[in-house]
Write an enzyme that holds these catalytic residues in place. Structure first.
Site, PDB file in Angstrom:
ATOM      1  N   ASP A   1      -0.922  -8.657  -5.111  1.00  0.00           N
ATOM      2  CA  ASP A   1      -1.103  -7.510  -6.009  1.00  0.00           C
ATOM      3  C   ASP A   1      -0.731  -7.839  -7.449  1.00  0.00           C
ATOM      4  O   ASP A   1      -0.186  -8.905  -7.733  1.00  0.00           O
ATOM      5  CB  ASP A   1      -0.301  -6.301  -5.506  1.00  0.00           C
ATOM      6  CG  ASP A   1       1.174  -6.627  -5.239  1.00  0.00           C
ATOM      7  OD1 ASP A   1       1.611  -7.754  -5.531  1.00  0.00           O
ATOM      8  OD2 ASP A   1       1.887  -5.743  -4.741  1.00  0.00           O
TER       9      ASP A   1
ATOM     10  N   ASN B   1      10.135   1.830   1.969  1.00  0.00           N
ATOM     11  CA  ASN B   1       9.382   2.918   2.614  1.00  0.00           C
ATOM     12  C   ASN B   1       8.257   2.373   3.506  1.00  0.00           C
ATOM     13  O   ASN B   1       7.374   3.116   3.929  1.00  0.00           O
ATOM     14  CB  ASN B   1       8.806   3.865   1.557  1.00  0.00           C
ATOM     15  CG  ASN B   1       7.852   3.142   0.604  1.00  0.00           C
ATOM     16  OD1 ASN B   1       7.592   1.948   0.766  1.00  0.00           O
ATOM     17  ND2 ASN B   1       7.338   3.866  -0.378  1.00  0.00           N
TER      18      ASN B   1
ATOM     19  N   HIS C   1       6.055   0.136   2.537  1.00  0.00           N
ATOM     20  CA  HIS C   1       4.849  -0.293   1.813  1.00  0.00           C
ATOM     21  C   HIS C   1       4.665  -1.805   1.889  1.00  0.00           C
ATOM     22  O   HIS C   1       5.621  -2.556   2.030  1.00  0.00           O
ATOM     23  CB  HIS C   1       4.829   0.222   0.370  1.00  0.00           C
ATOM     24  CG  HIS C   1       5.757  -0.460  -0.586  1.00  0.00           C
ATOM     25  ND1 HIS C   1       6.295   0.174  -1.680  1.00  0.00           N
ATOM     26  CD2 HIS C   1       6.246  -1.730  -0.640  1.00  0.00           C
ATOM     27  CE1 HIS C   1       7.056  -0.673  -2.342  1.00  0.00           C
ATOM     28  NE2 HIS C   1       7.055  -1.830  -1.728  1.00  0.00           N
TER      29      HIS C   1
ATOM     30  N   GLU D   1       1.009   2.293  -0.349  1.00  0.00           N
ATOM     31  CA  GLU D   1       2.157   3.193  -0.174  1.00  0.00           C
ATOM     32  C   GLU D   1       1.903   4.148   0.991  1.00  0.00           C
ATOM     33  O   GLU D   1       0.752   4.453   1.308  1.00  0.00           O
ATOM     34  CB  GLU D   1       2.373   4.008  -1.454  1.00  0.00           C
ATOM     35  CG  GLU D   1       2.688   3.191  -2.696  1.00  0.00           C
ATOM     36  CD  GLU D   1       4.077   2.559  -2.672  1.00  0.00           C
ATOM     37  OE1 GLU D   1       4.918   2.973  -1.838  1.00  0.00           O
ATOM     38  OE2 GLU D   1       4.311   1.633  -3.482  1.00  0.00           O
TER      39      GLU D   1
HETATM   40  P1  PGA Z   1      11.583  -6.771  -2.606  1.00  0.00           P
HETATM   41  O1  PGA Z   1      10.307  -5.859  -2.531  1.00  0.00           O
HETATM   42  O2  PGA Z   1      11.187  -8.109  -2.081  1.00  0.00           O
HETATM   43  O3  PGA Z   1      11.884  -6.824  -4.078  1.00  0.00           O
HETATM   44  O4  PGA Z   1      12.629  -6.111  -1.785  1.00  0.00           O
HETATM   45  C1  PGA Z   1       9.514  -5.920  -1.399  1.00  0.00           C
HETATM   46  C2  PGA Z   1       8.440  -4.887  -1.547  1.00  0.00           C
HETATM   47  O5  PGA Z   1       8.715  -3.814  -2.123  1.00  0.00           O
HETATM   48  O6  PGA Z   1       7.329  -5.142  -1.076  1.00  0.00           O
END
Ligand code: PGA
Length: 240
Positions: A69, A138, A140, A145
């Site tokens: 992304d 969450n 995602h 999301e």
């Molecule tokens: P993080 O984020 O590796 O910074 O915990 C993971 C994500 O939100 O996909």
């Protein structure tokens, strides 16, 4: 086959195992195609892979990469672009051919066309041999999301106020957070990846991971869609 879950002692062990898996897979095939995430979770894996490259154990000169992304719109040289993140933390430190690096283009004039082109590029590369992903608190994956529905292909995601609030710490103010992002969809991830490696790190992921382990597929937790794939490895530094 199916889903294999490996609990690791700590973040360092998870990062080491992840790097070993990636390095082993890359060795197994010519012109390997690797899918990659940003975030704090994969940083340890990237550090290990950089060391493996420096010591001559792992060669990245023939691989092709696709990132999950990118914010939209965003300039590549913005300190918060995922483009910059990837070059600062990984690509700039290994012997990858820059021509083989693919990241959704935050500078594209037409975001929708960029998304369609991105899926075509993945197809043209023969799909992704190993897709590495993280998981959000969450559930995602990328900018897919939780919600009433998910979009299957690479698409333009509108950031929720919640996500903008969560990400504003990296920007000067919440107004600086781009309001959209380009993200591979759960369909592109599942259909185009031959193998998926999900890294789960930190207590903030406990709820999402617990729900994932229940094995029920729900758009309320996008990670659960991984149950539609039959070759998933999960490395977790939290035990549920
Ligand atoms: P993080 O984020 O590796 O910074 O915990 C993971 C994500 O939100 O996909």
């Amino acid at each position: 086959m199916g889903i294999v879950i490996n609990y690791c002692e700590n973040y360092e062990e998870m990062s080491w195992q992840a790097a070993e898996i990636v390095a082993g897979e890359i060795k197994s095939k010519e012109n390997f195609v690797l899918g990659l995430p940003t975030g704090s979770t994969p940083l340890g894996m990237y550090e290990n892979l950089i060391e493996m490259n420096k010591s001559g154990k792992t060669d990245f000169s023939k691989i092709t990469t696709f990132n999950l992304d990118e914010y939209y719109p965003i300039k590549r040289d913005n300190s918060q672009s995922y483009y910059k993140f990837m070059f600062d933390n990984f690509f700039g430190k290994i012997n990858i051919n820059p021509e083989n690096i693919n990241i959704p283009d935050g500078e594209a004039t037409d975001a929708k066309i960029e998304c369609g082109t991105y899926d075509q590029k993945i197809n043209h590369a023969g799909g992704i041999d190993l897709m590495v992903i993280g998981i959000g608190p969450n559930g995602h994956i990328g900018f897919n999301e939780p919600g009433n529905f998910l979009l299957p292909n690479t698409h333009v995601a509108v950031l929720t106020e919640e996500t903008k609030e969560a990400n504003k710490r990296f920007f000067d103010s919440v107004n600086e957070v781009p309001d959209r992002a380009l993200t591979m969809g759960m369909g592109s991830i599942i259909a185009k990846s031959k193998k998926i490696l999900m890294l789960v790190s930190g207590k903030s992921k406990a709820n999402a991971f617990r729900q994932f382990l229940e094995g029920k597929i729900t758009s309320g937790n996008p990670a659960t869609f991984l149950y539609l794939h039959n070759n998933i490895i999960v490395l977790s530094d939290i035990e549920i």
